[in-house]
Design a protein around this motif. Structure first.
Motif, mmCIF file in Angstrom:
data_model
loop_
_atom_site.group_PDB
_atom_site.id
_atom_site.type_symbol
_atom_site.label_atom_id
_atom_site.label_comp_id
_atom_site.label_asym_id
_atom_site.label_seq_id
_atom_site.Cartn_x
_atom_site.Cartn_y
_atom_site.Cartn_z
ATOM 1 N N VAL A 67 -2.268 3.775 -9.047
ATOM 2 C CA VAL A 67 -1.529 3.307 -7.881
ATOM 3 C C VAL A 67 -2.487 2.467 -7.051
ATOM 4 O O VAL A 67 -3.587 2.913 -6.711
ATOM 5 N N LEU A 68 -2.056 1.240 -6.743
ATOM 6 C CA LEU A 68 -2.822 0.353 -5.879
ATOM 7 C C LEU A 68 -2.124 0.301 -4.524
ATOM 8 O O LEU A 68 -0.947 -0.055 -4.439
ATOM 9 N N THR A 69 -2.864 0.660 -3.475
ATOM 10 C CA THR A 69 -2.313 0.628 -2.124
ATOM 11 C C THR A 69 -2.907 -0.572 -1.390
ATOM 12 O O THR A 69 -4.132 -0.670 -1.224
ATOM 13 N N MET A 70 -2.032 -1.478 -0.983
ATOM 14 C CA MET A 70 -2.472 -2.711 -0.337
ATOM 15 C C MET A 70 -2.796 -2.485 1.132
ATOM 16 O O MET A 70 -2.540 -1.408 1.675
ATOM 17 N N ALA A 71 -3.341 -3.483 1.777
ATOM 18 C CA ALA A 71 -3.812 -3.356 3.156
ATOM 19 C C ALA A 71 -2.707 -2.930 4.115
ATOM 20 O O ALA A 71 -2.964 -2.225 5.090
ATOM 21 N N ASP A 72 -1.468 -3.350 3.827
ATOM 22 C CA ASP A 72 -0.361 -2.998 4.724
ATOM 23 C C ASP A 72 0.309 -1.687 4.335
ATOM 24 O O ASP A 72 1.333 -1.312 4.905
ATOM 25 N N GLY A 73 -0.257 -0.976 3.362
ATOM 26 C CA GLY A 73 0.296 0.309 2.939
ATOM 27 C C GLY A 73 1.270 0.218 1.779
ATOM 28 O O GLY A 73 1.694 1.255 1.248
ATOM 29 N N THR A 74 1.655 -0.976 1.382
ATOM 30 C CA THR A 74 2.553 -1.145 0.239
ATOM 31 C C THR A 74 1.866 -0.651 -1.027
ATOM 32 O O THR A 74 0.686 -0.934 -1.258
ATOM 33 N N ARG A 75 2.618 0.109 -1.857
ATOM 34 C CA ARG A 75 2.036 0.674 -3.066
ATOM 35 C C ARG A 75 2.684 0.074 -4.310
ATOM 36 O O ARG A 75 3.880 -0.227 -4.338
ATOM 37 N N LEU A 76 1.875 -0.069 -5.339
ATOM 38 C CA LEU A 76 2.327 -0.606 -6.615
ATOM 39 C C LEU A 76 1.732 0.238 -7.726
ATOM 40 O O LEU A 76 0.569 0.630 -7.674
ATOM 41 N N ASP B 189 3.006 -1.236 -17.987
ATOM 42 C CA ASP B 189 4.183 -1.229 -17.124
ATOM 43 C C ASP B 189 3.734 -1.442 -15.686
ATOM 44 O O ASP B 189 2.772 -0.813 -15.229
ATOM 45 N N VAL B 190 4.447 -2.300 -14.975
ATOM 46 C CA VAL B 190 4.192 -2.503 -13.551
ATOM 47 C C VAL B 190 5.439 -2.077 -12.785
ATOM 48 O O VAL B 190 6.550 -2.560 -13.071
ATOM 49 N N TYR B 191 5.278 -1.147 -11.857
ATOM 50 C CA TYR B 191 6.378 -0.700 -11.005
ATOM 51 C C TYR B 191 6.254 -1.436 -9.673
ATOM 52 O O TYR B 191 5.349 -1.170 -8.881
ATOM 53 N N LEU B 192 7.165 -2.376 -9.462
ATOM 54 C CA LEU B 192 7.093 -3.243 -8.293
ATOM 55 C C LEU B 192 7.473 -2.489 -7.022
ATOM 56 O O LEU B 192 8.283 -1.559 -7.059
ATOM 57 N N PRO B 193 6.918 -2.889 -5.872
ATOM 58 C CA PRO B 193 7.308 -2.270 -4.606
ATOM 59 C C PRO B 193 8.813 -2.461 -4.364
ATOM 60 O O PRO B 193 9.416 -3.437 -4.818
ATOM 61 N N GLU B 194 9.390 -1.525 -3.644
ATOM 62 C CA GLU B 194 10.816 -1.592 -3.330
ATOM 63 C C GLU B 194 11.145 -2.915 -2.625
ATOM 64 O O GLU B 194 10.403 -3.375 -1.758
ATOM 65 N N GLY B 195 12.241 -3.543 -3.028
ATOM 66 C CA GLY B 195 12.646 -4.806 -2.429
ATOM 67 C C GLY B 195 12.012 -6.022 -3.043
ATOM 68 O O GLY B 195 12.180 -7.136 -2.550
ATOM 69 N N THR B 196 11.276 -5.816 -4.138
ATOM 70 C CA THR B 196 10.627 -6.933 -4.822
ATOM 71 C C THR B 196 11.224 -7.086 -6.209
ATOM 72 O O THR B 196 11.270 -6.122 -6.976
ATOM 73 N N ALA B 197 11.692 -8.260 -6.525
ATOM 74 C CA ALA B 197 12.313 -8.513 -7.819
ATOM 75 C C ALA B 197 11.379 -9.322 -8.706
ATOM 76 O O ALA B 197 10.588 -10.135 -8.216
ATOM 77 N N PRO B 198 11.445 -9.094 -10.012
ATOM 78 C CA PRO B 198 10.596 -9.875 -10.937
ATOM 79 C C PRO B 198 11.001 -11.337 -10.957
ATOM 80 O O PRO B 198 12.156 -11.682 -10.736
#
Length: 231
Positions: free
Chosen positions: A145-154, A193-202
């Protein structure tokens, strides 16, 4: 011209590679002494082994919000899926993009986004073909799990395939990665496999060829569902 040829055909090798290349070379030398045609086969396999462990430099796009492919290969699956429980990304389905790596692709894995590695979770499992949907649940895997600076996780998951027998993860929880940084490798043939943050489409399609660290999978916060194509 010579510089161009060198850069085209001679690539840096991942640190896991030299021992395998050396073993292939030794076997090739023995086969050559026994029977030249076998030596030629060994030579081809030695070149393939070198090619498998190649680790070329990549030009990582720098625009804000980009999610890049963590692997070379072909987009094999796109669609909502529940992330592996060990990643603690919640019970709700997230958009998942799967990139299948054949034994001819570069197998060095790269971070899709910049952020802190807040979870590393290995799970033993089976070795079905990595192209199958059930591989996400049943195959041996290692998730980050990668947590970005704004708290968004991927979430990004390394999945062993039919002939892959070792997943190598080179980072631990707490590591800080930049987009495109190397974080691991899988031997030989596998999938990410990449699980995109909610609200993000490929922003890719099934069958599209990906280059790790360069090809754009999605843009965070852009839910362009009209342009995203699923399997």
């Amino acid at each position: 011209m010579s510089v161009s040829l060198t850069s085209t055909f001679i690539k840096p090798v991942h640190r896991e590679g030299p021992k395998f290349i050396a073993a292939f070379a030794v076997v090739t030398a023995i086969l050559w002494l026994l029977w030249e045609p076998l030596g030629l086969v060994g030579l081809v396999l030695t070149v393939w082994c070198y090619y498998f462990f190649r680790d070329p430099e990549r030009t990582v796009p720098m625009d804000e919000g980009l999610i890049v492919s963590p692997a070379d290969g072909i987009v094999s699956l796109i669609g909502p899926a529940i992330p592996p429980a060990e990643l603690d990304l919640g019970p709700q389905p997230l958009m998942r993009v799967s990139v299948f790596m054949s034994v001819f692709d570069c197998h060095v894995n790269r971070a899709p986004v910049a952020g802190e590695v807040t979870e590393v979770a290995y799970r033993p499992g089976k070795f079905f073909s990595a192209e199958l949907d059930k591989a996400s649940e049943e195959n041996e895997r290692n998730g980050l799990v990668l947590t970005m600076a704004d708290g968004t996780r991927l979430g990004v998951v390394q999945i062993a395939g039919l002939v892959a027998r070792r997943i190598l993860c080179e980072v631990d929880a707490g590591a800080q990665l930049e987009r495109g940084d190397r974080f691991g490798l899988i031997r030989f043939g596998s999938r990410l496999d990449v699980y995109l943050p909610e609200g993000t489409a490929p922003r890719v399609a099934v069958g599209q060829v990906m280059t790790s660290g360069e090809s754009i999978l999605a843009v965070i916060g852009r839910d362009d569902t009209a342009t995203a194509r699923t399997e």
